[in-house]
Scaffold this active site. Structure first.
Site, short mmCIF file in Angstrom:
data_model
loop_
_atom_site.label_atom_id
_atom_site.label_comp_id
_atom_site.label_asym_id
_atom_site.label_seq_id
_atom_site.Cartn_x
_atom_site.Cartn_y
_atom_site.Cartn_z
N SER A 44 0.48 -1.29 -0.18
CA SER A 44 0.46 0.27 -0.27
C SER A 44 0.99 0.97 -0.08
CB SER A 44 -0.83 0.37 1.40
OG SER A 44 -2.07 -0.49 0.88
N THR A 62 -5.81 -2.57 7.75
CA THR A 62 -5.82 -3.38 7.30
C THR A 62 -6.36 -4.27 8.08
OG1 THR A 62 -4.50 -4.71 5.28
CG2 THR A 62 -2.89 -3.89 6.65
N LYS A 78 -9.68 -3.91 10.73
CA LYS A 78 -10.73 -3.58 10.11
C LYS A 78 -12.02 -3.20 10.73
CE LYS A 78 -9.30 -4.40 5.48
NZ LYS A 78 -9.96 -5.05 4.39
N ASN A 135 -12.15 -0.64 5.62
CA ASN A 135 -10.45 -0.43 5.33
C ASN A 135 -10.06 0.99 4.89
OD1 ASN A 135 -11.81 0.06 2.84
ND2 ASN A 135 -10.28 -0.51 2.12
N GLY A 170 -14.88 -14.98 4.53
CA GLY A 170 -14.27 -14.39 5.82
C GLY A 170 -14.87 -12.88 5.18
N ARG A 229 -15.84 -24.20 4.25
CA ARG A 229 -15.91 -24.35 4.45
C ARG A 229 -16.96 -24.27 5.87
NH1 ARG A 229 -9.94 -25.28 7.22
NH2 ARG A 229 -10.70 -23.51 7.71
N GLY A 268 -6.64 -10.67 -8.08
CA GLY A 268 -6.24 -9.65 -7.30
C GLY A 268 -5.71 -8.56 -7.05
P1 ATR Z 1 -10.51 -12.24 4.57
O1 ATR Z 1 -10.09 -11.82 5.75
O2 ATR Z 1 -9.10 -12.37 3.26
O3 ATR Z 1 -11.19 -13.04 4.46
P2 ATR Z 1 -10.90 -14.53 6.57
O4 ATR Z 1 -11.60 -14.13 7.64
O5 ATR Z 1 -9.57 -15.28 7.42
O6 ATR Z 1 -9.72 -13.69 5.64
O7 ATR Z 1 -11.24 -16.47 5.84
C1 ATR Z 1 -10.09 -16.94 5.75
C2 ATR Z 1 -11.49 -17.87 4.06
O8 ATR Z 1 -10.61 -18.77 3.46
C3 ATR Z 1 -12.70 -18.73 5.31
O9 ATR Z 1 -13.66 -18.67 4.64
C4 ATR Z 1 -11.65 -19.75 5.72
O10 ATR Z 1 -12.31 -21.15 5.29
P3 ATR Z 1 -13.72 -21.25 7.49
O11 ATR Z 1 -14.48 -20.09 7.06
O12 ATR Z 1 -14.02 -22.58 6.95
O13 ATR Z 1 -12.38 -21.16 8.21
C5 ATR Z 1 -11.38 -19.77 4.09
N1 ATR Z 1 -10.02 -21.63 4.28
C6 ATR Z 1 -8.79 -20.89 4.77
N2 ATR Z 1 -8.74 -22.14 5.11
C7 ATR Z 1 -8.88 -23.29 3.77
C8 ATR Z 1 -9.15 -24.60 3.21
N3 ATR Z 1 -7.95 -24.92 4.26
N4 ATR Z 1 -10.21 -25.38 3.17
C9 ATR Z 1 -11.00 -24.54 3.04
N5 ATR Z 1 -11.32 -22.66 3.05
C10 ATR Z 1 -10.58 -22.22 3.40
#
Ligand code: ATR
Length: 294
Positions: free
Chosen positions: A26, A71, A75, A96, A138, A161, A256
């Site tokens: 950034s 960040t 946030k 943000n 997330g 998941r 992205g």
């Molecule tokens: P961000 O703020 O970038 O959205 P985050 O809140 O940490 O980051 O979200 C990460 C996402 O990646 C979540 O949806 C997470 O799934 P869970 O909610 O089940 O934890 C997903 N994610 C991370 N590792 C994963 C994995 N090995 N398999 C499937 N989903 C995964």
């Protein structure tokens, strides 16, 4: 431009609060934008511990900053230190960008609008009338999903998941924007063919992110179609495994980097109360393409 010529006594201050911030691009992004536009602003990254966030925000305000970005992991927490929240911040549950005007802190969230703008710039497509699958639930998924719903997506299916997290986003969209969202786990998404039948797939999970570049959020036996668009919010590596698979089916793909640039551009536009011209935007993209390599 040389920093000694660039940063002067009256230079407008901008910054980033997060932890960690050492890896952040950034500062380069915002300092490049101000160079290209010839504006007298400087942007610095500030590493702030969670229990010091209030003090840091107060200090930034006291020092006369025009605004700052926030960040991970601040946030959500930053909201309680702000005076005014945009509708996006309320719906997304996170901010943000903060602009400081007359000693008041105005909170914004440009992640979702940055995504929509990037999608248009990178692929020429908009989201109106589109069936969209979001992988992950997330903060990034929530910001993007809210904006997609506001921008007229036909349907939004959040696949995660942990299904309960996807349900929360579904509920926010259906009760507060339009009744167009659903949520499910990966198995249901495969058996219902939700992913094969959508127009746009957006990966917001960290699967495939450097250095774990073999990760992929989707089953590799899935049959994608060439008229589908696959957007991965990851930009390092430039082409994730998901994007390579999508390309092998002839899908339109984008990474992205565009979202990262556009959320920053939109923050800069808020701070400076201006619209950045298309030509300058293209120059910023040119400079930053190298950051997605590797
Ligand atoms: P961000 O703020 O970038 O959205 P985050 O809140 O940490 O980051 O979200 C990460 C996402 O990646 C979540 O949806 C997470 O799934 P869970 O909610 O089940 O934890 C997903 N994610 C991370 N590792 C994963 C994995 N090995 N398999 C499937 N989903 C995964």
């Amino acid at each position: 431009m040389d920093i000694n010529q660039r940063v002067k006594g009256g230079t407008v201050l901008l910054g980033l609060l997060g932890n960690p911030v050492a890896h952040s691009i950034s500062p380069q992004l915002h300092n490049t934008i101000s160079d290209i536009l010839g504006k007298d602003t400087v942007y610095v990254a500030l590493r702030v511990q969670g229990d010091k966030l209030g003090e840091a925000v107060g200090g930034i305000k006291a020092c006369g900053f025009l605004g700052f970005n926030i960040t991970v992991p601040h946030k959500e927490a930053v909201i309680k230190f702000c005076d005014e929240l945009s509708d996006d911040v309320i719906l997304m549950g996170a901010a943000n960008t903060v602009k400081i005007t007359d000693d008041r802190l105005y909170a914004y969230n440009t992640d979702g609008s940055g995504f929509i703008r990037a999608l248009k710039l990178q692929t020429g497509q908009d989201v109106k009338g589109k069936k969209i699958v979001i992988l992950g639930a997330g903060g990034t998924a929530r910001s993007i999903s809210v904006k997609l719903a506001q921008e007229g997506a036909k349907s939004i299916c959040i696949v995660n998941r942990t299904v309960e997290k996807a349900r929360c986003i579904e509920e926010i969209i259906n009760t507060r924007i339009h009744n167009i969202a659903c949520s499910m786990g990966y198995e249901e998404a495969y058996s219902s063919k939700a992913i094969e039948q959508c127009d746009i797939i957006v990966n917001t999970t960290s699967l495939g992110l450097h250095p774990n570049i073999e990760g992929c959020p989707l089953d590799e036996n899935l049959q994608l179609k060439k008229n589908q668009l696959v957007y991965d919010v990851i930009y390092k590596p430039e082409k994730t495994r998901l994007l390579r698979i999508a390309e092998s089916f002839g899908c339109i793909t984008a990474n992205g980097l565009g979202m990262l640039i556009c959320q920053g551009i939109e923050a800069y536009e808020i701070w400076m109360d201006m619209k950045i011209p298309q030509k300058a935007l293209e120059q910023v993209f040119q400079v930053f393409i190298k950051y997605s390599r590797g």
